[in-house]
Design a protein around this motif. Structure first.
Motif, PDB file in Angstrom:
ATOM      1  N   TYR A  66       3.635  -3.683  -5.887  1.00 40.91           N
ATOM      2  CA  TYR A  66       4.622  -4.601  -6.311  1.00 40.91           C
ATOM      3  C   TYR A  66       3.904  -5.820  -5.977  1.00 40.91           C
ATOM      4  O   TYR A  66       4.102  -6.993  -6.914  1.00 40.91           O
ATOM      5  N   ASN A  94       1.663  -6.919  -9.152  1.00 36.01           N
ATOM      6  CA  ASN A  94       2.437  -6.858 -10.419  1.00 36.01           C
ATOM      7  C   ASN A  94       3.589  -8.194 -10.047  1.00 36.01           C
ATOM      8  O   ASN A  94       3.874  -8.959 -11.156  1.00 36.01           O
ATOM      9  N   TYR A  95       3.994  -8.459  -9.052  1.00 32.12           N
ATOM     10  CA  TYR A  95       5.059  -9.726  -8.848  1.00 32.12           C
ATOM     11  C   TYR A  95       4.327 -10.531  -7.654  1.00 32.12           C
ATOM     12  O   TYR A  95       4.786 -10.445  -6.623  1.00 32.12           O
ATOM     13  N   PRO A 100       7.090 -13.571  -5.175  1.00 32.35           N
ATOM     14  CA  PRO A 100       8.408 -12.850  -5.111  1.00 32.35           C
ATOM     15  C   PRO A 100       9.524 -14.033  -4.631  1.00 32.35           C
ATOM     16  O   PRO A 100       8.708 -15.259  -4.753  1.00 32.35           O
TER      17      PRO A 100
END
Length: 821
Positions: A596, A599-600, A603
């Motif tokens: 996560y 990819n991100y 946030p």
């Protein structure tokens, strides 16, 4: 130029040598050198002369000033030497200090003179000294004249037998005639050296009294005790007086001494002899009378005589026997008196019954002896009559005869045997019961030694017993020995022995009583044997009871340990089995979070705040470590549980082939907390040297208990030694060695390097209830039970090898297979 070296000083500093002031002119330099050296030598000679003066004349006053002058002049002389030195060496600081020292001494000397001048002014002038010497010379001349006059007088008394001594008014002896020297052993010089005429007086106070009287011009006469030079005392008749000149002035003292020592001794001896004879006669316990030979009247009687007739001396003296005794008795006494006086021989009456008129009127039995006392012409002057009262003696003799008859009856009818024995151990008397007691006839041992009767082992005790009676002169009781009967058997006797003491308080023989105690001894032996057997049985019961209790405790403890291990084992296995899955799931979740993040990377704000609040990076790093720690802890718990189950061996109560090493390891696991490093103490190391052992047929649980007892004792010894500082090294360790023996045995050695075990303790290690630990710390059963487990249950051996400061080694040997199953 030959003195050119003067132009080159040997010391160079900020000052220039004094020689520069003289421009190094040779003549001028030498003038100063010679002058200063001459002055210095002259100055040094003056203190030497002063010191020589005061050493020879100790009476010179104020000699301290001479020492100050000497120091002052020495300092001045040294200053001149310093003047020569500074010609080449500019040490002006040293020269200055020396001058300052000279100044201090000079000032101190000046002040001392100021203080002493008033005292010096008081010294007599030569004229005054001359006048004093003149007076002394006149007095000496007068004294010499006086002494010469006295000496002229002394020539008149040279031949006198009495000791004459003359002293001057000061008490100094100036003349002694030869009789004085012979009597007292002093010459004039020797007497004066001993302190003067006072030295011959035994009592200083009496001497003072005599000299005071004659010093006041009075005469003194009397008998006095004096002493010779050797210290021997004498009785002296002393006449002392003062010698006066024409004007009545006392110029000397004179004493005339007559030795009356022998006369006084003779008088004293005569008086003593008279007093002694009178005292002896008066103190004699027998009646002594002295009669006048002419009319037989009493002229002397002692106290015993007065008591005999019941009258005082005044009532007896001047009287005759007719005044004191009845007519018939008086006639008998008078007749015998006449016989003694006529024959001039001693008349003796062995026994005579008398009835004195006076006193209590009791009849007395007398032993009478009449002795005539002959005068110088060979005629009877007096008659000495000695009357000894033997009434009580006769009564005692009669009582003794009756007592002997009674005693003999008691002895001959007593149950005990009574004996009398010489100091050499020879029987001199044996009562009739001796035959009944031992079977011997009295004639067989009367006059014989007792030695053949006594058991050989008891002879020393019997001899020591008799020796003690002889040495202490006191009765000894309670001797028990074995005596041989005539039939050859031995019986026990007890003897009480008393010494027979003569008038000189010396032991002359023995007497005693013998009692047969054979039956009592047999009963005592039987009771003692029963008591020993009972004590052994009781001790065995106590040991068995304690071992049963200990075994029951160990069995209960084993059941408890096994139960706890079983209860802990299931949840621990559950935790341990799921930790791997939980760790795997955690890694998957963490990988997902990292995916996560990749990819991100940006946030939303709310997620970013939560990440910071959780410290996600730390959590990702620490969570795997936490699962690893939990897995290691659960694994440790599984090992401990497994060791507890192995140690308890509840499922192996019967004989079973087991791995000995596994049992030792389980025991070490239980004791692991005691092997860990402790504050301020080195860690106890365990060194294992395991051999290649087969499976051993044994009782695993009890055998593990043996390992635990021995290892725990080794740990106790090492820990106590570390605390008390008794170890000679700082590396405590326990070694465990196993080995298979060719004889189908295995041996297990447990060795510590502790303080060792003393020999007297080592011999009792395996005794029940024996312990060297403090109260409450040990029961004393551990090694006893261990010894029983190895020797009785396994048919092996358990021994300990140890010596002080050499550690201890316990060796266990058991067979690989048990023979009796």
């Amino acid at each position: 130029m030959m003195f050119g070296f003067f132009h080159y000083p040997s010391h160079v500093n900020s000052f220039i040598p004094h020689g520069h002031c003289y421009l190094w002119k040779t003549g001028l330099v030498w003038l100063h050198i010679i002058s200063d050296a001459t002055i210095a030598l002259a100055y040094y000679s003056i203190p030497l002369l002063l010191l020589y003066l005061i050493s020879k004349r100790k009476d010179v006053p104020f000699n301290g000033v001479f020492l100050l002058f000497s120091a002052f002049i020495l300092a001045c002389g040294t200053g001149h030497w310093m003047e020569i030195w500074t010609l080449w060496h500019p040490d002006y600081w040293i020269a200055g200090v020396l001058k300052a020292f000279t100044a201090i001494i000079s000032i101190y000397t000046a002040f001392t003179l100021i203080h002493l001048i008033p005292q010096a002014l008081t010294l007599p002038s030569p004229a005054q000294l001359k006048a004093i010497n003149k007076d002394l010379s006149h007095e000496i001349i007068e004294r010499i004249k006086t002494e010469q006059a006295l000496l002229r007088i002394s020539k008149a008394v040279e031949s006198v037998s009495d000791a004459i001594g003359i002293a001057d008014v000061t008490g100094k002896s100036i003349y002694q005639n030869p009789a004085f020297i012979n009597l007292f052993g002093y010459t004039v010089d020797a007497l004066n050296a001993a302190g003067g005429p006072v030295a011959v007086y035994n009592n200083p106070e009496q001497a003072q009294s005599v000299f005071t009287a004659i010093g006041n011009g009075q005469s003194w006469r009397g008998e006095i005790t004096m002493q010779q030079a050797s210290g021997k005392t004498m009785q002296i008749d002393l006449r002392a007086d003062a010698i006066k000149d024409r004007t009545g002035k006392i110029i000397a003292l004179v004493g005339v001494h007559t030795d009356i020592t022998e006369r006084k001794q003779a008088e004293a001896q005569l008086q003593t002899a008279q007093q002694f004879m009178c005292s002896v006669i008066q103190a004699m316990p027998i009646a002594v009378f002295v009669k006048d030979a002419s009319d037989l009247r009493f002229v002397l009687c002692n106290r015993a005589a007065q008591e005999l007739v019941g009258a005082s001396a005044d009532e007896i003296l001047g009287k005759t026997d007719y005044d004191l005794f009845p007519q018939a008795e008086a006639d008998f006494f008078t007749q015998r008196d006449q016989e003694a006086l006529t024959s001039k021989k001693v008349i003796e009456i062995p026994e005579e019954i008398v009835h004195p008129k006076s006193g209590n009127g009791k009849t007395r039995i007398l032993h009478i002896r009449k002795t005539p006392i002959i005068d110088s012409q060979g005629q009877p002057k007096y008659l000495l009559v000695i009357r000894e009262d033997i009434t009580e003696q006769k009564q005692i003799q009669a009582a003794l005869t009756a007592s002997e008859a009674k005693f003999r009856s008691l002895v001959e009818n007593a149950n005990d045997a009574i004996y009398a024995m010489t100091l050499d151990g020879i029987f001199s008397y044996l009562s009739p019961n001796f035959t009944r007691m031992f079977g011997y006839e009295i004639s067989e041992f009367l006059g014989q030694s007792f030695m053949p009767m006594i058991h050989p082992d008891d002879v020393p005790n019997f001899m020591e017993f008799l020796h003690k009676v002889a040495q202490t002169s006191q009765k000894q009781a309670g001797l028990e020995v074995r005596v041989k009967r005539k039939d050859g058997t031995y019986g026990w006797i007890t003897s009480n022995t008393s010494p027979v003491i003569d008038t000189n308080e010396g032991v002359v023989s023995f007497q005693g009583i013998i009692r047969d105690i054979t039956a009592r001894k047999q009963a005592e032996a039987l009771l003692q044997q029963q008591a020993i057997e009972l004590a052994q049985t009781l001790k065995q019961l106590q040991t068995t009871q304690s071992q049963l209790i200990q075994s029951e405790k160990m069995s209960s403890l084993g059941q408890l340990v096994a139960g706890v291990a079983h209860e802990i084992n299931n949840p621990v296995n559950f935790i341990y089995g799921n930790l791997a899955h939980a760790n795997s799931y955690t890694h998957q979740l963490l990988n997902l979070i990292q995916l996560y993040q990749s990819n991100y990377p940006n946030p939303v704000e709310e997620i970013q705040q939560e990440i910071e609040a959780l410290d996600l990076d730390f959590l990702i790093d620490d969570l795997p470590k936490m699962f690893s720690s939990m897995e290691a802890g659960a694994g440790r718990i599984r090992q401990i549980v497994d060791s507890l189950r192995t140690f308890s061996r509840l499922d192996e109560a019967e004989l079973k082939a087991v791995d000995i090493h596994k049992g030792i390891e389980s025991t070490l696991m239980i004791l692991d907390h005691r092997l860990k490093l402790k504050p301020n103490q080195p860690q106890i190391q365990v060194i294992k040297d395991y051999g290649n052992l087969p499976l051993v047929e044994c009782y695993a649980g009890p055998l593990n208990q043996v390992f635990l007892n021995i290892l725990a004792n080794a740990l106790d010894a090492l820990e106590d030694s570390l605390i008390q500082g008794k170890l000679t090294h700082n590396q405590p360790q326990i070694s465990i060695c196993t080995q298979q023996l060719p004889s189908k045995q295995i041996v297990i050695r447990i060795i510590d390097n502790g303080p060792g075990i003393p020999e007297q303790v080592r011999q009792k290690l395996f005794d029940p209830f024996f312990t060297t630990k403090a109260v409450g710390k040990g029961t004393g059963l551990g090694l006893s039970i261990s010894y029983q487990i190895i020797t009785e249950q396994h048919g092996g051996s358990l021994q300990c090898i140890s010596s002080p400061n050499e550690g201890a080694e316990f060796i266990i040997e058991i067979p690989v297979a048990q023979m009796n199953k």
